[in-house]
Design a protein around this motif. Structure first.
Motif, PDB file in Angstrom:
ATOM      1  N   GLU A  60      82.541  -3.726  86.947  1.00  0.00           N
ATOM      2  CA  GLU A  60      81.478  -4.685  86.636  1.00  0.00           C
ATOM      3  C   GLU A  60      81.584  -5.176  85.185  1.00  0.00           C
ATOM      4  OE1 GLU A  60      77.830  -3.496  89.648  1.00  0.00           O
ATOM      5  OE2 GLU A  60      77.970  -2.476  87.729  1.00  0.00           O
ATOM      6  N   LYS A  61      81.976  -4.290  84.285  1.00  0.00           N
ATOM      7  CA  LYS A  61      82.190  -4.721  82.904  1.00  0.00           C
ATOM      8  C   LYS A  61      83.339  -5.732  82.823  1.00  0.00           C
ATOM      9  CE  LYS A  61      80.458  -0.563  80.554  1.00  0.00           C
ATOM     10  NZ  LYS A  61      80.828   0.573  79.664  1.00  0.00           N
ATOM     11  N   GLN A  66      85.280 -11.464  82.662  1.00  0.00           N
ATOM     12  CA  GLN A  66      85.906 -12.556  83.395  1.00  0.00           C
ATOM     13  C   GLN A  66      84.969 -13.761  83.503  1.00  0.00           C
ATOM     14  OE1 GLN A  66      86.947 -10.512  87.023  1.00  0.00           O
ATOM     15  NE2 GLN A  66      89.065 -10.154  86.351  1.00  0.00           N
ATOM     16  N   ILE A  67      83.685 -13.505  83.706  1.00  0.00           N
ATOM     17  CA  ILE A  67      82.709 -14.595  83.767  1.00  0.00           C
ATOM     18  C   ILE A  67      82.643 -15.318  82.427  1.00  0.00           C
ATOM     19  CG2 ILE A  67      80.248 -15.122  83.990  1.00  0.00           C
ATOM     20  CD1 ILE A  67      80.074 -12.846  86.040  1.00  0.00           C
ATOM     21  N   ALA A  68      82.606 -14.536  81.332  1.00  0.00           N
ATOM     22  CA  ALA A  68      82.570 -15.141  79.996  1.00  0.00           C
ATOM     23  C   ALA A  68      83.839 -15.949  79.733  1.00  0.00           C
ATOM     24  CB  ALA A  68      82.396 -14.050  78.940  1.00  0.00           C
ATOM     25  N   ASN A  69      84.983 -15.410  80.145  1.00  0.00           N
ATOM     26  CA  ASN A  69      86.238 -16.143  79.946  1.00  0.00           C
ATOM     27  C   ASN A  69      86.281 -17.425  80.781  1.00  0.00           C
ATOM     28  OD1 ASN A  69      87.201 -14.244  78.159  1.00  0.00           O
ATOM     29  ND2 ASN A  69      88.405 -13.139  79.688  1.00  0.00           N
ATOM     30  N   ALA A  70      85.771 -17.327  82.016  1.00  0.00           N
ATOM     31  CA  ALA A  70      85.780 -18.502  82.888  1.00  0.00           C
ATOM     32  C   ALA A  70      84.902 -19.614  82.313  1.00  0.00           C
ATOM     33  CB  ALA A  70      85.305 -18.117  84.281  1.00  0.00           C
ATOM     34  N   SER A 134      85.699 -21.143  88.790  1.00  0.00           N
ATOM     35  CA  SER A 134      86.162 -19.862  88.238  1.00  0.00           C
ATOM     36  C   SER A 134      84.981 -18.946  87.933  1.00  0.00           C
ATOM     37  CB  SER A 134      86.978 -20.106  86.966  1.00  0.00           C
ATOM     38  OG  SER A 134      88.148 -20.853  87.238  1.00  0.00           O
ATOM     39  N   VAL A 135      83.903 -19.534  87.430  1.00  0.00           N
ATOM     40  CA  VAL A 135      82.704 -18.742  87.145  1.00  0.00           C
ATOM     41  C   VAL A 135      82.110 -18.192  88.439  1.00  0.00           C
ATOM     42  CG1 VAL A 135      80.333 -18.844  86.280  1.00  0.00           C
ATOM     43  CG2 VAL A 135      82.166 -19.985  85.020  1.00  0.00           C
ATOM     44  N   GLN A 141      82.841 -11.754  92.717  1.00  0.00           N
ATOM     45  CA  GLN A 141      83.509 -10.463  92.608  1.00  0.00           C
ATOM     46  C   GLN A 141      82.530  -9.397  92.115  1.00  0.00           C
ATOM     47  OE1 GLN A 141      86.819 -11.428  90.051  1.00  0.00           O
ATOM     48  NE2 GLN A 141      88.232 -11.660  91.770  1.00  0.00           N
ATOM     49  N   LYS A 142      81.661  -9.781  91.192  1.00  0.00           N
ATOM     50  CA  LYS A 142      80.681  -8.827  90.689  1.00  0.00           C
ATOM     51  C   LYS A 142      79.707  -8.416  91.787  1.00  0.00           C
ATOM     52  CE  LYS A 142      77.541  -7.939  86.854  1.00  0.00           C
ATOM     53  NZ  LYS A 142      76.940  -8.440  85.613  1.00  0.00           N
TER      54      LYS A 142
END
Length: 250
Positions: A60-61, A66-70, A134-135, A141-142
């Motif tokens: 989850e971390k 990945q969300i922040a990068n997307a 992507s977000v 996925q989370k």
């Protein structure tokens, strides 16, 4: 024969005392439905701390990163540029007369260009479509990881409660059998005395011994079952049962 009996009696006494010692606090808890409900919740909480939960937490971390990068990936496709029209900027520049180098004059004939500064920003139009997707993928996925967490929690809860009930059942069976073992022992001891005095036949003595031996075998099996059930429960809660009982007092 007497040495064997003494050894068997000593073994039964030790096992019985050990069982009472191990479950003394639990016996008190079992007398109160409220305390038992609290204890069940306690072991469920302890059993929920599984390696799968640790792994899911790490996943989850990673998903958060990945969300922040997307969300920020479009920034890597943006280009900012600037320049200036030097001729316009240096409108009062000077020139030197070839015939008289020592006589510099202003060059008023240079062309002026507008705007004086040029600014520009370039970006990929595809980012308007790929970045939101992507977000959403990272967020999906989370959610999958959260579903994995919930499934593991339900599984660990079900497992530890079944192991608890198995241990309680084997413990009660062990305790219920102790009077039968004691009765068989007393009958055998009484028959042995009568046989020594010639009051009963060998068949009676042998039958009393066999009856006692049957109860001894049953006692060993019940002790084994109880200890195995206790080991299973302690493996799930990751601590000795006595330590979990002590947590009830905090």
């Amino acid at each position: 024969m007497k040495k064997l009996l003494l050894f068997a009696l000593s073994l039964c006494f030790v096992l019985h005392v050990q069982a009472q010692k191990d479950t003394l606090g639990l016996n008190y808890i079992l007398k109160s439905p409220l305390l038992e409900a609290r204890f069940k919740q306690l072991i469920v909480d302890l059993a929920s701390k599984t390696p799968i939960q640790d792994a899911v937490q790490t996943k989850e971390k990673i998903s958060d990163y990945q969300i922040a990068n997307a969300r920020a990936q479009w920034l890597s496709h943006v280009t900012f540029f600037t320049n200036l029209n030097e001729n316009s900027f240096n409108r009062n520049s000077t020139y030197y007369n070839p015939n008289n180098p020592n006589d510099p004059k202003n060059d008023n004939n240079k062309n002026n260009y507008y705007p004086t500064y040029n600014l520009g920003l370039a970006f990929s139009l595809g980012d308007f479509f790929t970045t939101p997707r992507s977000v959403k993928i990272a967020q999906a996925q989370k959610k999958l990881f959260d579903a994995e967490r919930q499934a593991d929690l339900r599984s660990s809860k079900n497992k530890v409660l079944i192991e608890y009930e198995n241990f309680i059942a084997t413990k009660k069976l062990f305790e219920l059998h102790l009077p039968l073992l004691e009765e068989a022992l007393n009958n055998f001891q009484s028959t042995e005395k009568k046989f020594a005095a010639g009051e009963v036949a060998i068949e009676v003595y042998s039958a009393a011994y066999k009856a006692y031996n049957v109860e001894m075998v049953q006692n060993v099996k019940l002790v084994r079952d109880m200890n195995q059930a206790k080991i299973d429960l302690e493996t799930s809660i990751n601590m000795p049962l006595e330590n979990a009982i002590q947590l009830m007092n905090k």
